[in-house]
Design a protein around this motif. Sequence first.
Motif, PDB file in Angstrom:
ATOM      1  N   GLY A   1       0.654  -1.113  -0.199  1.00  0.00           N
ATOM      2  CA  GLY A   1       0.148  -0.060  -0.135  1.00  0.00           C
ATOM      3  C   GLY A   1       0.798   1.246   0.235  1.00  0.00           C
ATOM      4  N   GLN A   2       2.009   1.265   0.826  1.00  0.00           N
ATOM      5  CA  GLN A   2       2.757   2.472   0.809  1.00  0.00           C
ATOM      6  C   GLN A   2       3.380   2.619  -0.423  1.00  0.00           C
ATOM      7  OE1 GLN A   2       3.299   4.686   3.138  1.00  0.00           O
ATOM      8  NE2 GLN A   2       1.856   3.607   4.582  1.00  0.00           N
ATOM      9  N   ALA A   3       3.998   1.603  -1.179  1.00  0.00           N
ATOM     10  CA  ALA A   3       4.524   1.806  -2.384  1.00  0.00           C
ATOM     11  C   ALA A   3       3.665   2.194  -3.468  1.00  0.00           C
ATOM     12  CB  ALA A   3       5.166   0.302  -2.853  1.00  0.00           C
ATOM     13  N   ALA A   4       2.363   1.904  -3.549  1.00  0.00           N
ATOM     14  CA  ALA A   4       1.549   2.305  -4.328  1.00  0.00           C
ATOM     15  C   ALA A   4       1.070   3.708  -4.184  1.00  0.00           C
ATOM     16  CB  ALA A   4       0.232   1.467  -4.371  1.00  0.00           C
ATOM     17  N   ALA A   5       0.762   4.181  -2.687  1.00  0.00           N
ATOM     18  CA  ALA A   5       0.529   5.506  -2.313  1.00  0.00           C
ATOM     19  C   ALA A   5       1.666   6.553  -2.841  1.00  0.00           C
ATOM     20  CB  ALA A   5       0.199   5.544  -0.947  1.00  0.00           C
ATOM     21  N   LEU A   6       2.880   6.172  -2.610  1.00  0.00           N
ATOM     22  CA  LEU A   6       3.968   6.973  -2.889  1.00  0.00           C
ATOM     23  C   LEU A   6       4.086   7.065  -4.375  1.00  0.00           C
ATOM     24  CD1 LEU A   6       6.503   5.110  -0.318  1.00  0.00           C
ATOM     25  CD2 LEU A   6       6.191   7.856  -0.489  1.00  0.00           C
ATOM     26  N   ALA A   7       3.878   6.163  -5.166  1.00  0.00           N
ATOM     27  CA  ALA A   7       4.054   6.342  -6.505  1.00  0.00           C
ATOM     28  C   ALA A   7       2.909   6.975  -7.370  1.00  0.00           C
ATOM     29  CB  ALA A   7       4.076   4.906  -7.203  1.00  0.00           C
ATOM     30  N   PHE A   8       1.913   6.598  -6.815  1.00  0.00           N
ATOM     31  CA  PHE A   8       0.687   7.060  -7.747  1.00  0.00           C
ATOM     32  C   PHE A   8      -0.312   7.958  -7.114  1.00  0.00           C
ATOM     33  CE2 PHE A   8       1.498   2.532  -9.004  1.00  0.00           C
ATOM     34  CZ  PHE A   8       2.164   2.939  -9.911  1.00  0.00           C
ATOM     35  N   GLY A   9      -0.069   8.446  -5.811  1.00  0.00           N
ATOM     36  CA  GLY A   9      -0.712   9.387  -5.093  1.00  0.00           C
ATOM     37  C   GLY A   9      -2.311   9.494  -5.099  1.00  0.00           C
ATOM     38  N   ARG A  10      -2.843  10.671  -4.671  1.00  0.00           N
ATOM     39  CA  ARG A  10      -4.264  10.669  -4.878  1.00  0.00           C
ATOM     40  C   ARG A  10      -4.608  12.065  -5.228  1.00  0.00           C
ATOM     41  NH1 ARG A  10      -7.320   9.447   0.823  1.00  0.00           N
ATOM     42  NH2 ARG A  10      -6.368  11.527   1.284  1.00  0.00           N
ATOM     43  N   SER A  11      -5.233  12.312  -6.501  1.00  0.00           N
ATOM     44  CA  SER A  11      -5.516  13.500  -7.004  1.00  0.00           C
ATOM     45  C   SER A  11      -6.444  14.307  -6.448  1.00  0.00           C
ATOM     46  CB  SER A  11      -5.625  13.094  -8.538  1.00  0.00           C
ATOM     47  OG  SER A  11      -7.002  12.716  -8.689  1.00  0.00           O
ATOM     48  N   ALA A  12      -6.587  15.484  -6.757  1.00  0.00           N
ATOM     49  CA  ALA A  12      -7.467  16.426  -6.317  1.00  0.00           C
ATOM     50  C   ALA A  12      -8.823  16.079  -6.661  1.00  0.00           C
ATOM     51  CB  ALA A  12      -7.239  17.963  -6.491  1.00  0.00           C
ATOM     52  N   ASP A  13      -8.875  15.549  -7.933  1.00  0.00           N
ATOM     53  CA  ASP A  13     -10.288  15.352  -8.635  1.00  0.00           C
ATOM     54  C   ASP A  13     -10.627  14.113  -7.768  1.00  0.00           C
ATOM     55  OD1 ASP A  13      -9.771  17.210 -10.602  1.00  0.00           O
ATOM     56  OD2 ASP A  13      -9.254  15.906 -12.132  1.00  0.00           O
ATOM     57  N   GLU A  14      -9.981  12.945  -7.236  1.00  0.00           N
ATOM     58  CA  GLU A  14     -10.645  11.768  -6.677  1.00  0.00           C
ATOM     59  C   GLU A  14     -11.375  12.363  -5.508  1.00  0.00           C
ATOM     60  OE1 GLU A  14      -8.051   8.096  -5.112  1.00  0.00           O
ATOM     61  OE2 GLU A  14      -7.219   9.210  -6.966  1.00  0.00           O
ATOM     62  N   LEU A  15     -10.520  13.469  -4.777  1.00  0.00           N
ATOM     63  CA  LEU A  15     -11.014  13.720  -3.536  1.00  0.00           C
ATOM     64  C   LEU A  15     -12.467  14.509  -3.599  1.00  0.00           C
ATOM     65  CD1 LEU A  15      -7.719  15.031  -1.794  1.00  0.00           C
ATOM     66  CD2 LEU A  15      -9.072  13.135  -0.904  1.00  0.00           C
ATOM     67  N   VAL A  16     -12.343  15.551  -4.461  1.00  0.00           N
ATOM     68  CA  VAL A  16     -13.465  16.317  -4.843  1.00  0.00           C
ATOM     69  C   VAL A  16     -14.802  15.259  -5.209  1.00  0.00           C
ATOM     70  CG1 VAL A  16     -14.924  17.897  -6.569  1.00  0.00           C
ATOM     71  CG2 VAL A  16     -12.462  18.153  -5.673  1.00  0.00           C
ATOM     72  N   ALA A  17     -14.390  13.989  -6.079  1.00  0.00           N
ATOM     73  CA  ALA A  17     -15.440  13.180  -6.352  1.00  0.00           C
ATOM     74  C   ALA A  17     -15.781  12.222  -5.141  1.00  0.00           C
ATOM     75  CB  ALA A  17     -14.930  12.350  -7.551  1.00  0.00           C
ATOM     76  N   ALA A  18     -15.155  12.331  -4.044  1.00  0.00           N
ATOM     77  CA  ALA A  18     -15.663  11.636  -2.846  1.00  0.00           C
ATOM     78  C   ALA A  18     -16.065  12.416  -2.055  1.00  0.00           C
ATOM     79  CB  ALA A  18     -14.331  10.926  -2.212  1.00  0.00           C
ATOM     80  N   GLY A  19     -16.250  13.920  -2.202  1.00  0.00           N
ATOM     81  CA  GLY A  19     -17.064  14.682  -1.371  1.00  0.00           C
ATOM     82  C   GLY A  19     -16.437  15.399  -0.528  1.00  0.00           C
ATOM     83  N   VAL A  20     -14.758  15.369  -0.551  1.00  0.00           N
ATOM     84  CA  VAL A  20     -14.132  16.259   0.220  1.00  0.00           C
ATOM     85  C   VAL A  20     -14.431  17.695  -0.120  1.00  0.00           C
ATOM     86  CG1 VAL A  20     -11.444  16.653   1.031  1.00  0.00           C
ATOM     87  CG2 VAL A  20     -12.497  14.243   0.503  1.00  0.00           C
ATOM     88  N   ALA A  21     -14.377  18.584   1.121  1.00  0.00           N
ATOM     89  CA  ALA A  21     -14.729  19.848   1.047  1.00  0.00           C
ATOM     90  C   ALA A  21     -13.526  20.536   0.333  1.00  0.00           C
ATOM     91  CB  ALA A  21     -14.661  20.595   2.710  1.00  0.00           C
ATOM     92  N   VAL A  22     -13.806  21.567  -0.687  1.00  0.00           N
ATOM     93  CA  VAL A  22     -12.744  22.281  -1.356  1.00  0.00           C
ATOM     94  C   VAL A  22     -11.649  22.713  -0.519  1.00  0.00           C
ATOM     95  CG1 VAL A  22     -12.504  24.063  -3.202  1.00  0.00           C
ATOM     96  CG2 VAL A  22     -14.615  22.709  -3.187  1.00  0.00           C
ATOM     97  N   ASP A  23     -11.880  23.148   0.573  1.00  0.00           N
ATOM     98  CA  ASP A  23     -10.904  23.887   1.448  1.00  0.00           C
ATOM     99  C   ASP A  23      -9.752  22.859   1.918  1.00  0.00           C
ATOM    100  OD1 ASP A  23     -11.364  26.583   0.941  1.00  0.00           O
ATOM    101  OD2 ASP A  23     -12.279  26.686   3.118  1.00  0.00           O
ATOM    102  N   ASP A  24     -10.281  21.635   1.841  1.00  0.00           N
ATOM    103  CA  ASP A  24      -9.322  20.455   2.600  1.00  0.00           C
ATOM    104  C   ASP A  24      -8.705  19.962   1.616  1.00  0.00           C
ATOM    105  OD1 ASP A  24     -10.489  20.955   5.071  1.00  0.00           O
ATOM    106  OD2 ASP A  24     -12.299  19.397   5.032  1.00  0.00           O
ATOM    107  N   VAL A  25      -9.098  20.162   0.342  1.00  0.00           N
ATOM    108  CA  VAL A  25      -8.576  19.106  -0.926  1.00  0.00           C
ATOM    109  C   VAL A  25      -7.062  19.268  -0.986  1.00  0.00           C
ATOM    110  CG1 VAL A  25      -8.336  19.118  -3.292  1.00  0.00           C
ATOM    111  CG2 VAL A  25     -10.599  18.967  -2.025  1.00  0.00           C
ATOM    112  N   PRO A  26      -6.358  20.549  -1.018  1.00  0.00           N
ATOM    113  CA  PRO A  26      -5.135  20.692  -1.001  1.00  0.00           C
ATOM    114  C   PRO A  26      -4.152  19.867  -0.037  1.00  0.00           C
ATOM    115  CG  PRO A  26      -6.104  22.670  -1.162  1.00  0.00           C
ATOM    116  CD  PRO A  26      -7.332  21.849  -0.736  1.00  0.00           C
ATOM    117  N   HIS A  27      -4.769  19.856   1.322  1.00  0.00           N
ATOM    118  CA  HIS A  27      -3.956  19.189   2.159  1.00  0.00           C
ATOM    119  C   HIS A  27      -3.988  17.743   2.080  1.00  0.00           C
ATOM    120  CE1 HIS A  27      -3.368  23.019   4.414  1.00  0.00           C
ATOM    121  NE2 HIS A  27      -4.886  23.289   4.043  1.00  0.00           N
ATOM    122  N   ARG A  28      -5.142  17.340   1.500  1.00  0.00           N
ATOM    123  CA  ARG A  28      -5.283  15.707   1.428  1.00  0.00           C
ATOM    124  C   ARG A  28      -4.670  15.137   0.190  1.00  0.00           C
ATOM    125  NH1 ARG A  28      -8.169  17.920   5.455  1.00  0.00           N
ATOM    126  NH2 ARG A  28      -9.026  16.717   7.001  1.00  0.00           N
TER     127      ARG A  28
END
Length: 543
Positions: free
Chosen positions: A427-454
């Motif tokens: 899981g760590q290797a995959a997370a480090l390589a491929f990350g998690r994009s802002a689009d993915e977070l927005v689609a998951a309903g994360v508040a816009v202000d929180d997106v950059p930090h996540r």
Amino acid sequence: MAEPLLPLNSTVVWAALAARRRSLASRNLAELFATDPGRVERRTYEVGDLVIDASKHWVDDATQASLDDLAIDRGVAEALAAMWAGERINPTEGRAAAHVALRLPAGERFDVDGVDVSGDVHAALDHAAHLAQRLRSGEWTGASGQRITHVVNLGIGGSHLGPAMVHAALTPFADGPEVRFVSNVDGAALADALIGLEPATTCFIVCSKTFTTSETLANARSARSWIVDALGADAVAAHFVAVSTALDEVASFGIDPANAVGFWDWVGGRFSLWSAVGLSVMVAVGPDRFRELLAGAHVVDEHVRTAPVEHNAAVQLALLRVWYSGHWDAAAHAVVPYAARLSLLSAHLQQLEMESLGKSVRADGRPVEGHHTGQVVFGTPGTDGQHAYFQLLHQGTRFVPMDLIGFGHGGDELAGHHDLLLANLLGQAAALAFGRSADELVAAGVAVDDVPHRTFAGGRPTTTILAPSLTPSVLGQIVALYEHTTYVQAVLWGIDAFDQFGVELGKARATDLLPALASGAPIDTDPSTRALLERLRGWRAQR
Ligand code: F6P
């Protein structure tokens, strides 16, 4: 006369790599996988029991071609051949670096300076095995006739880190006397190691290539007093063993030459665990297991010796280090074994790499210019590291490539934990390589202000090294792989991997300061050191 080596940063291939770096700036690792279906197979090396997945790196075909050119250009194949020819590949000290001879099967010739050393190597190994066996069987008794139950290795640097690391890694195989390790000159280290031990049943191994290292000799003298105070001066012979290249110094210390095992100046301290420096390991796990460790290292030696640079795992891993150091500003490299028993691996590799590669003058005496050499090596076992420094590795501004090491099977204890451990590695290797994009977070309903930090940018490269389980052979394979990777990096950078003059000045200054600290003698030193010294002297005078 050979042409002088061009400064690395003025070569055509270095410029080509700089161009590759610029072209990769607009890409991401997911895209490299998407556009290259055979990537995993092509970038996975199988060496002995090791599966080395180097697919999650910033390397496309054009970059790979330039990296291979770099290896050819810098004479890596010739440098490897010189190692196995026993040539003086440590030019600043005028010596060979022939640790590969220590893991050669019996009967195979290895010449150092034109002389076959294989007979001496196996004679010393047999001698160490014999001593270990006597300690393990109880045939060796202390001065009062009791069986030895505890062995304490006194050594530092290469005379400590390698054996301590192997000993910790092979805990499940330990069936001999209990072995402890003391390296630091801080009296607390020896005092703590002696807790619960009896002089009558304790044997010390004084392990020092030079037998002049102040920390080891201070610990050895204190250990000798501990024995002599309890058992008398005649007891020393039955409670001390030595491993050293300086057998005359061993004799002057008072250790029976029959209880000393030698090795040779063509074995560097940080490459010495394969010699009698591994005696403490032999005592703990037995000579047969130690020979399996050597045999494992030899498997990797044969791969590195024979594989062409394009398919040579050690060369390719070294090229990645130079690529990231030179063109990606990578100042550090993390080694994270997902195995609690490899808790000392990164400490061992830290000495191996940082003592070998921390040079700013090339082997030919010219300054290193326009690039760095070596990296800060650090790490702790996963999953501990995940709760300490992984935040910086995932989201920090620094670029820190990593090695993640894991095993199909864990120990027999609490086997149910092992899936969780391995899931973390993957899981760590995959997370480090491929990350998690802002689009993915927005689609998951994360508040816009929180997106950059996540958001996780990804693009953080890892090499994953897997093996079926942590056996002596597999451990030998892993360590040998890192040794060769270190040497090849030095070749690429044009530096001597086998000297360590950088450790000397601090030691000399300490020697100068000792009388001032111990007896208050005046000393001519800088104002800061004098003020610190006076503060310390003041505190010490109050007790
Ligand atoms: O740290 C310097 C160093 O010379 C290392 O290279 C070596 O492993 C260590 O000190 C211990 O030296 P010795 O084995 O001679 O005591």
